[in-house]
Enzyme design. Structure first.
Site, PDB file in Angstrom:
ATOM      1  N   HIS A   1      -8.553  -6.354  -8.352  1.00 21.34           N
ATOM      2  CA  HIS A   1      -7.250  -6.991  -8.499  1.00 21.34           C
ATOM      3  C   HIS A   1      -6.608  -6.602  -9.832  1.00 21.34           C
ATOM      4  O   HIS A   1      -7.287  -6.182 -10.764  1.00 21.34           O
ATOM      5  CB  HIS A   1      -7.387  -8.517  -8.434  1.00 21.34           C
ATOM      6  CG  HIS A   1      -7.727  -9.033  -7.073  1.00 21.34           C
ATOM      7  ND1 HIS A   1      -8.709  -9.972  -6.857  1.00 21.34           N
ATOM      8  CD2 HIS A   1      -7.213  -8.755  -5.852  1.00 21.34           C
ATOM      9  CE1 HIS A   1      -8.778 -10.251  -5.562  1.00 21.34           C
ATOM     10  NE2 HIS A   1      -7.886  -9.528  -4.934  1.00 21.34           N
TER      11      HIS A   1
ATOM     12  N   SER B   1      -2.800  -2.099  -4.804  1.00 21.36           N
ATOM     13  CA  SER B   1      -1.557  -1.633  -5.420  1.00 21.36           C
ATOM     14  C   SER B   1      -1.775  -0.247  -6.007  1.00 21.36           C
ATOM     15  O   SER B   1      -2.875   0.094  -6.451  1.00 21.36           O
ATOM     16  CB  SER B   1      -1.097  -2.595  -6.517  1.00 21.36           C
ATOM     17  OG  SER B   1      -0.519  -3.762  -5.960  1.00 21.36           O
TER      18      SER B   1
ATOM     19  N   ASP C   1       0.091  -6.641  -4.463  1.00 23.46           N
ATOM     20  CA  ASP C   1       0.754  -7.656  -5.281  1.00 23.46           C
ATOM     21  C   ASP C   1       1.276  -7.045  -6.577  1.00 23.46           C
ATOM     22  O   ASP C   1       2.446  -7.172  -6.925  1.00 23.46           O
ATOM     23  CB  ASP C   1      -0.209  -8.806  -5.577  1.00 23.46           C
ATOM     24  CG  ASP C   1       0.447  -9.972  -6.313  1.00 23.46           C
ATOM     25  OD1 ASP C   1       1.689 -10.034  -6.331  1.00 23.46           O
ATOM     26  OD2 ASP C   1      -0.268 -10.818  -6.864  1.00 23.46           O
TER      27      ASP C   1
ATOM     28  N   GLU D   1     -14.759 -11.993   3.860  1.00 29.75           N
ATOM     29  CA  GLU D   1     -14.983 -10.986   2.811  1.00 29.75           C
ATOM     30  C   GLU D   1     -16.481 -10.799   2.607  1.00 29.75           C
ATOM     31  O   GLU D   1     -17.255 -11.763   2.587  1.00 29.75           O
ATOM     32  CB  GLU D   1     -14.320 -11.384   1.496  1.00 29.75           C
ATOM     33  CG  GLU D   1     -14.544 -10.350   0.392  1.00 29.75           C
ATOM     34  CD  GLU D   1     -13.620 -10.505  -0.810  1.00 29.75           C
ATOM     35  OE1 GLU D   1     -14.030 -10.120  -1.916  1.00 29.75           O
ATOM     36  OE2 GLU D   1     -12.481 -10.996  -0.640  1.00 29.75           O
TER      37      GLU D   1
ATOM     38  N   SER E   1      -1.378 -16.487  -2.193  1.00 26.46           N
ATOM     39  CA  SER E   1      -2.624 -16.412  -2.950  1.00 26.46           C
ATOM     40  C   SER E   1      -2.947 -17.776  -3.553  1.00 26.46           C
ATOM     41  O   SER E   1      -2.124 -18.694  -3.544  1.00 26.46           O
ATOM     42  CB  SER E   1      -2.508 -15.373  -4.065  1.00 26.46           C
ATOM     43  OG  SER E   1      -1.597 -15.825  -5.062  1.00 26.46           O
TER      44      SER E   1
ATOM     45  N   ASP F   1      -4.306 -16.493   1.565  1.00 30.90           N
ATOM     46  CA  ASP F   1      -5.242 -15.561   0.940  1.00 30.90           C
ATOM     47  C   ASP F   1      -6.336 -16.329   0.190  1.00 30.90           C
ATOM     48  O   ASP F   1      -6.102 -17.420  -0.329  1.00 30.90           O
ATOM     49  CB  ASP F   1      -4.459 -14.668  -0.028  1.00 30.90           C
ATOM     50  CG  ASP F   1      -5.200 -13.413  -0.421  1.00 30.90           C
ATOM     51  OD1 ASP F   1      -6.115 -13.000   0.311  1.00 30.90           O
ATOM     52  OD2 ASP F   1      -4.842 -12.829  -1.469  1.00 30.90           O
TER      53      ASP F   1
END
Length: 354
Positions: free
Chosen positions: A198, A235, A277, A142, A50, A83
């Protein structure tokens, strides 16, 4: 050494109907946990650097960490993915360092915070695809901005992500725009906005169809069936690790992640790469807090780092098994990046638009 492109790995995943967790890596312990889990389950691996990891450890250190893992586990196909590249220059530098896949995040301007207009996104992604495919390297694009459908707040990770409140149209990728974007850019994979964000604070309640749009995945997949879809911010925020962290001095508020069963549903409709992550961060932090609380006289970092490896390895194993990744590493016959270049040049890998 089994360093392969993301495109080859995700094509295999599409052919056999599974998804691949893409774990962020910052240090030795994460890398070892990921590879030991893959070795135990016979799973192919995507490890990604990242923006924050590149700032923390440096891209050359991360590169050699990943190459060391490939050397120790030569039978496991590994994709080395960069990333959230904020410019074509960032992606070009990663390719020069040996990454086999890059993400050009043109949904944001080069500052990594300001939402970009569609034409800008198309332009910088086209530039990246042109030089990456000439090297046999895969490209993820994206479309849409990560953020919460529940609150409208944008999502940020390691300094990359839109800021403030976004409107509904920015938080859900439009299927028609996705088809146009893929046709113009020829990206190998597309990260889409469906309500994930995130970090640990994704949802204040267990998500429903109003806050996590699996239906939008189905609609996008119907338009671009050969383009691999990517779920960022996926996640699951294991409640057992939140409990352990808070039991041993942590102060993390009530929060919920993306349920594994919802990700599995997405995999049925074209999701092939699932970015994870926070789950590894929580497991690592919980393991350290618990060990130090129970062993206050210990000061050897290797002892509590070993606990983090075990905790993260268990999560990786669970995701490899849940997503159907397990059992597929040995079925993939590595294609060199030169071989991938030849396939791109022939037009064999051009996207199909319905």
């Amino acid at each position: 050494m089994a360093l392969i492109s993301m495109r080859q790995m995700l094509d295999h995943a599409a052919e056999f109907g599974y998804g691949v967790p893409a774990f962020n890596v910052n240090n030795l312990e994460q890398m070892r946990a990921i590879m030991e889990a893959a070795d135990k389950t016979d799973s192919p691996v995507i490890v990604q650097a990242s923006a924050g990891a590149r700032k923390y450890a440096g891209a050359p250190f991360l590169r050699h960490l990943i190459l060391a893992a490939i050397e120790e586990f030569p039978h496991i196909p590994v994709c080395m993915h960069q990333d959230h590249g904020t410019s074509p220059d960032v992606c070009q530098r990663s390719i020069q360092l040996g990454f086999s896949s890059v993400m050009m995040d043109g949904s944001l301007r080069e500052d990594g915070k300001t939402p970009a207009d569609y034409d800008y996104n198309v332009r910088v992604t086209q530039q990246t695809v042109a030089f990456a495919h000439a090297c046999g390297v895969s490209v993820e694009g994206e479309l849409g901005c990560l953020g919460s459908l529940e609150t409208g707040m944008a999502g940020e990770e390691d300094g990359v992500g839109a800021e403030g409140v976004l409107d509904h149209s920015q938080l859900l990728t439009d299927p028609e725009e996705a088809a146009d974007f893929v046709a113009k850019t020829k990206v190998d994979a597309l990260a889409i906005a469906i309500g994930t964000s995130h970090g640990a604070y994704k949802f204040t309640n267990p998500p429903t169809g109003d806050t996590l749009s699996i239906q939008r995945i189905k609609e996008i997949h119907a338009r671009i069936p050969d383009t691999h879809l990517v779920m960022h911010g996926s996640s699951s925020v294991p409640q057992e690790w939140l409990k352990i962290i808070n039991e041993y001095g942590g102060e993390i508020g009530e929060t919920y992640g993306v349920p594994v069963e919802e990700i599995v549903e997405g995999i049925k409709y074209g999701v092939r790469k699932v970015n994870i992550d926070t789950d590894l961060r929580l497991a690592s932090t919980g393991a350290i807090r618990e060990f130090l609380a129970k062993n206050p006289s210990e000061f050897d970092p290797r002892k509590y780092f070993a606990k983090t490896v075990a905790a993260m390895r268990d999560i990786c194993i669970a995701r490899y098994e849940a997503f159907g990744t397990a059992g597929n590493a040995s079925k993939i016959k590595p294609i060199s990046l030169e071989g991938m270049f030849q396939r791109y040049a022939s037009g064999e890998l051009d996207p199909k638009i319905n």
